[in-house]
Design an enzyme around this catalytic site. Structure first.
Site, PDB file in Angstrom:
ATOM      1  N   ASN A 187       1.057  -1.149  -0.174  1.00  0.00           N
ATOM      2  CA  ASN A 187      -0.127  -0.010  -0.082  1.00  0.00           C
ATOM      3  C   ASN A 187       0.753   1.401   0.055  1.00  0.00           C
ATOM      4  O   ASN A 187       0.749   2.382  -1.330  1.00  0.00           O
ATOM      5  CB  ASN A 187      -1.184  -0.347   1.139  1.00  0.00           C
ATOM      6  CG  ASN A 187      -2.087  -0.557   0.976  1.00  0.00           C
ATOM      7  OD1 ASN A 187      -2.986  -0.713  -0.265  1.00  0.00           O
ATOM      8  ND2 ASN A 187      -2.830  -1.351   2.183  1.00  0.00           N
ATOM      9  N   ASP A 196      -5.111  -2.720  -3.861  1.00  0.00           N
ATOM     10  CA  ASP A 196      -7.059  -3.228  -3.831  1.00  0.00           C
ATOM     11  C   ASP A 196      -6.936  -4.186  -4.845  1.00  0.00           C
ATOM     12  O   ASP A 196      -7.231  -5.703  -4.161  1.00  0.00           O
ATOM     13  CB  ASP A 196      -7.722  -2.515  -3.517  1.00  0.00           C
ATOM     14  CG  ASP A 196      -8.794  -1.187  -2.903  1.00  0.00           C
ATOM     15  OD1 ASP A 196      -8.426  -1.496  -1.720  1.00  0.00           O
ATOM     16  OD2 ASP A 196      -8.983  -0.457  -2.987  1.00  0.00           O
ATOM     17  N   GLU A 222      -5.948  -7.428   5.386  1.00  0.00           N
ATOM     18  CA  GLU A 222      -5.531  -8.739   4.569  1.00  0.00           C
ATOM     19  C   GLU A 222      -5.786 -10.004   4.685  1.00  0.00           C
ATOM     20  O   GLU A 222      -4.390 -10.624   4.787  1.00  0.00           O
ATOM     21  CB  GLU A 222      -4.234  -7.939   4.016  1.00  0.00           C
ATOM     22  CG  GLU A 222      -3.339  -8.245   5.555  1.00  0.00           C
ATOM     23  CD  GLU A 222      -2.750  -7.250   6.321  1.00  0.00           C
ATOM     24  OE1 GLU A 222      -4.102  -6.110   6.281  1.00  0.00           O
ATOM     25  OE2 GLU A 222      -1.828  -6.497   6.949  1.00  0.00           O
TER      26      GLU A 222
END
Lengths: 310, 111
Positions: A187, A196, A222
């Site tokens: 990220n 995503d 996650e």
């Protein structure tokens, strides 16, 4: 648009059919109530119907009454227009109270009939939208919107059901807790939309590996939970290793950015036949094994029963 | 009848059906009147009325409605209401025979 017409008077039926076809309705015609009812109960029947009140055997009112009582009638609603030469107020009230959506007396004015059929089409369109919204809400209640996998609530429910069944049948059952490695770093490095995309791709690959009766769900962030009913220790490890291999095999290719390599760590737990482990014990065992995989360098599978034996 | 326009095939089919239904329904109506079956009189007259509403025939429709009302009254126990209906059926029959001739004069084939 398909339309069912039921009228036992051949002259009325001929003229009405002629008119309806002129308005581009595809007409399915019956000359008695019983056949009309049977057709309307079929899952592929027209959703718009014009029924004559007076018919031999089963009249238009009976057809509507029985149709409304058919299981599933609300979801597959048929808009009914009762056409009759009865024109007293009491008849109109009786017809509408029986469940007819509209009522028109003979001789009818063609423009009025056409307009009333348009009302029926609007009603059916609204009903379709309503059902689609309900379905979407239902889906949202059970599915994770990003990955389209079952959400935490759904996968836990399935886990409880399968655990209970496996205990009853004296069968083994496996549980995998899976965490994407260094997801925060993905990220931070590539952005949240890339993160995503990794979650979606990982979900897709996990589903590809699993059998039809297994279930993977998004547990949170996650983290994923995989339920493996009727699976022994060897089978659990085999599935877990395949998931690990599938996730690390190919990088995620991005159209507007660099390829992203990703992997996962897995903790496996087993509920063996003959030993009763609670839901909480199994989840804790999988979680502890996952922690071991992380501490041991990630991208690997640890089994709780092996850790306990060591 | 305005919807027929110049459709000769439809006119032919309509004329054939009219004649077929006229004979069948009038026979039934006479039988149930003879049997004094009030409910059947109401149904038979209603069926005739229903078919006639497709034509511009207010007198014939009114006659059929009168017979239907008589049947309904008979069902309520007014047995006099279903007595002596034959002359009205004769008038209705004559009306329908005229309508049939009119259909033929418009181009409909005789049945």
């Amino acid at each position: 648009m398909r339309l069912l017409l039921a009228d036992d008077d051949p002259i009325s039926a001929l003229l009405l059919r002629q008119r309806l076809e002129g308005w581009e309705y595809e007409v399915e015609q019956y000359d008695n109530g019983r056949d009309a009812l049977e057709a309307l109960r079929s899952p592929t029947s027209p959703r718009l119907a014009i029924l004559d009140w007076e018919m031999p055997g089963l009249n238009g009112l009976d057809v509507i009454d029985q149709l409304r009582q058919t299981p599933g009638a609300q979801e597959r609603y048929v808009y009914t227009l009762l056409l009759t030469s009865r024109n007293q107020e009491i008849d109109i009230v009786k017809g509408l109270d029986a469940g007819a959506d509209d009522f028109l007396t003979k001789p009818y004015r063609p423009a009025e009939l056409q307009a009333r059929l348009r009302v029926g089409l609007r009603f059916l369109a609204l009903q379709r939208e309503l059902l689609a919204s309900q379905e979407e809400l239902r889906r949202q209640a059970f599915q994770d919107p990003l990955t389209r996998l079952p959400n935490r609530r759904t996968v836990l429910k399935r886990f409880r059901e399968d655990l209970s069944r496996c205990r009853r049948d004296n069968q083994p059952m496996g549980l995998l807790m899976l965490d994407l490695d260094r997801f925060k770093s993905i990220n931070d490095t590539y952005g949240h939309s890339a993160g995503d995309a990794v979650l979606k791709e990982a979900s897709r690959r996990m589903q590809r590996v699993l059998r039809s009766y297994d279930m993977v769900g998004r547990f949170g962030g996650e983290e994923f939970l995989v339920v493996l009913p009727n699976t022994d220790a060897e089978g659990i490890i085999r599935v877990a290793e395949r998931i690990c291999a599938e996730l690390r095999a190919e990088p995620l290719e991005q159209e507007d950015g660099p390829d992203i390599r990703f992997s996962c760590s897995i903790g496996a737990a087993l509920s063996p036949p003959g030993r009763i482990l609670s839901e909480r014990e199994l989840i804790n065992a999988a979680d502890a094994a996952l922690f071991h995989s992380k501490r041991s360098g990630r991208d690997q599978v640890s089994a709780s029963w092996q850790l306990a034996a060591a | 009848m305005g919807q027929i326009g110049g459709d000769q095939m439809l006119l032919g089919e309509l004329t054939r059906l009219f004649e077929q239904e006229r004979q069948r329904r009038l026979v039934t109506l006479r039988e149930v009147i003879a049997a004094g079956d009030a409910e059947a009189i109401k149904s038979a007259a209603h069926a005739i009325k229903s078919g006639l509403t497709n034509f511009c025939a207010p007198d014939a429709v009114a006659l059929a409605a009168t017979l239907e009302d008589a049947g309904r009254a008979g069902m309520r126990g007014e047995s006099d209401a279903i007595q002596g209906l034959e002359p009205q059926v004769d008038v209705l029959e004559a009306c329908m025979a005229e309508m049939y001739q009119e259909l033929i004069s418009m181009g409909g084939s005789p049945a």
